[in-house]
Design an enzyme around this catalytic site. Sequence first.
Site, short mmCIF file in Angstrom:
data_model
loop_
_atom_site.label_atom_id
_atom_site.label_comp_id
_atom_site.label_asym_id
_atom_site.label_seq_id
_atom_site.Cartn_x
_atom_site.Cartn_y
_atom_site.Cartn_z
N SER B 59 6.86 -7.15 -10.68
CA SER B 59 5.70 -7.40 -11.55
C SER B 59 4.73 -8.27 -10.76
O SER B 59 4.71 -9.48 -10.91
CB SER B 59 6.14 -8.10 -12.82
OG SER B 59 7.04 -9.15 -12.55
N GLU B 60 3.96 -7.62 -9.92
CA GLU B 60 3.14 -8.35 -8.94
C GLU B 60 2.05 -9.19 -9.60
O GLU B 60 1.82 -10.32 -9.19
CB GLU B 60 2.51 -7.38 -7.94
CG GLU B 60 3.50 -6.74 -6.96
CD GLU B 60 4.32 -5.62 -7.57
OE1 GLU B 60 4.02 -5.19 -8.71
OE2 GLU B 60 5.28 -5.17 -6.92
N ASP B 85 0.74 -4.11 0.70
CA ASP B 85 0.26 -3.11 -0.25
C ASP B 85 0.61 -3.48 -1.70
O ASP B 85 -0.14 -3.21 -2.62
CB ASP B 85 0.87 -1.75 0.09
CG ASP B 85 0.85 -1.50 1.59
OD1 ASP B 85 0.04 -0.70 2.03
OD2 ASP B 85 1.64 -2.14 2.32
N HIS B 129 2.42 1.71 2.67
CA HIS B 129 3.33 0.66 3.12
C HIS B 129 2.88 0.06 4.44
O HIS B 129 3.68 -0.47 5.19
CB HIS B 129 4.75 1.23 3.30
CG HIS B 129 5.51 1.31 2.02
ND1 HIS B 129 5.00 1.85 0.88
CD2 HIS B 129 6.77 0.91 1.70
CE1 HIS B 129 5.90 1.79 -0.08
NE2 HIS B 129 6.98 1.21 0.39
#
Lengths: 329, 328
Positions: B59-60, B85, B129
């Site tokens: 949960s960035e 990213d 990525h």
Amino acid sequence: MGTTFPPFLLVHLLRTMVRIRIFEERTADLLLRGEIRCPTHLYIGQEAIATGVCAALDRSDYILGTHRSHGHFLAKGGSMRALMAEMFGKKTGCAYGRGGSMHLIAREVGFLGSVPMVAATIPIAVGSALASTLLEQGRVAVSFFGDGATEEGEFHESLNFAALWKLPVLFVCENNFYSTHMPLHARQPTQDLTRHALAHAIPGVAVDGNDVVAVYTAAHEAVQRARAGLGPTLLVCNTYRWRGHVGPHWDLDKNIRPQKEVEAWMARCPIHRLETALLQQGLLTPQERDTIYAQAVHEVEDAVAFARHSPFPDPVELPAHLFTDRKTP
Amino acid sequence: MRTLTYAEAIREAFAQMLATNPRLLVIGQGVTNPWYVGDSMRDLDKQFGTRRIIDPPVSEQGTNGIAIGAALAGMPTILIHPRMDFLLKGVEQIINQAANWCYVFGGQAGVPLVIRAIINRGGEQGAQHSQALQALFAHIPGLKVLMPATPYDAKGLLMASVQDGNPIVYIDDRWLYKERGPVPEEPYTVPIGKGIIRHEGQDVTLVALSYMVVEAQKALPLLEQQGISVELIDLRSVKPWDKELVLASVRKTGRLVVADSGWRTGGVSAEIVATVAEEAWAVLKAPPLRLALPDLPAPTSRTLEEAYYPRAAHIVDTVTRACGNAHR
Ligand SMILES: Cc1ncc(C[n+]2csc(CCOP(=O)(O)OP(=O)(O)O)c2C)c(N)n1
């Protein structure tokens, strides 16, 4: 209203709500006169929530707010002069004229900040509770937000983390049934916002957000839970904002909401309700009531005069404070 | 002096800071995961406990906000995104909140937050990525952006970042993790905003950053063989960047090549070239040249990757071109 409440607390709740109401009505007036020009979201009608919740907190507890946070600021004990001056864009404002109505801060009373991005301060409140826990400070953190914010991902991410860590957080959703022009039923599949608590295995409590004693009682219980290490609570306070989303107007001409709806909620005015009860029970004389109003008017006028007479920030200050020069200890 | 790898140097900085600052908090996806951040975080959770080395849910946005909140409430925090990213999911918190907080509140509250964002290029990991987004963050007032290229700087800049008291995007590149170099055992800092001359030269100023410093160093002997004397500057700090050092060097050499590990358009290289053009136009003997990634997402296939990432040979080409025939 329970008879178990000490009268001084009830009078304090009334006084706080009246201060917020008169401050907000005066703000509406100053907006119409063009003395205040920043985007301003009035809290009129919702006073019982900030008042009831903050009364259940200590001065050192943290709160974080939103674009509609004058009430939170005043209820937590922030300086009314600094708040008014901030809206005037003056150097003496709580953010030194950098913020306006939507960026409020009063660190001396635990108000860590409010910003206009919907839901942005919810995880920040969780982080402050995390720090309080890790530093064993015993501080509780309250995140105030609207029903619209429960549609953002950050809200759900925050509930999950706070529940996982059993953090001392109180999530206070002020459900006024609108997100700008959009009614809740057009935005969410059911109107029961406590259901969001279920998904994260925390208590979800709905209260009448126009009943300051009910709000205080529920908040007090949630704060006790939090202090006892039992984790967060989602408190959904159902209420209504009387004015339009932003600015001094009522938004009745725009077909956003029916006049009857507004009138029905105005009939449930949280201030009138407590005041009547206190008078009926003999806990307040009409004279004392009048004094509360007169003092609030006086305080607000003092804040207006202070704001008017304060200087604007000097343009040479423009580049200041991009960074702090206080090193990390 | 003993040598360490870049990853070991980072780990040592973490360990020393956690040991000496009981308030320091580390939070980031994968910090307890053996492959996400590799040697750079190994066993820190065992040494310091999972209350200070927090591996949060996926949960960035939430995590970034939580890190900001903890920092505002008295815990300097290092937030880690094992792939830069992933940070994009939580960029609102970084750009709107962390970067603005100090300024909008008139300096009443700094945000002591280090955002360690790791670039994971190549290895057929592909477009999502591998992004090197230093230019994106360097654009934002209120953020400082660092890109250490050596083990010494990796440790020293990390320690400086935590001390600084402001939001800092500290970008490390996986391609650097195995590089070895001297690293003092005791804690030290490398000044933020200062570049360093890695090699003195007369004919051309080559400004490189992050992994491109490694490739530039491989290019130096090849260029020397051609009789081109290169002044190699390792920028180290992308914002603020060391304008004085670069300008002084260009005033000496009259030529400029910038090698960035990010994209070309609107990139860091564009900023440096523009600044030199504004402030040292008169001394330029030739047009400044840029070497950067092509304006394309990273492909996965190894043959395409080969074509995508500039190497020493490209630096040699570009520097030779910048020097034309006039370098002798
Ligand atoms: C991330 C984000 N999206 C959209 C907006 C525009 N916006 C400002 S207030 C608001 C409505 C918020 O409604 P709610 O959370 O219920 O709070 P209320 O205004 O009712 O107090 C919106 C959509 C914003 N400020 N931030």
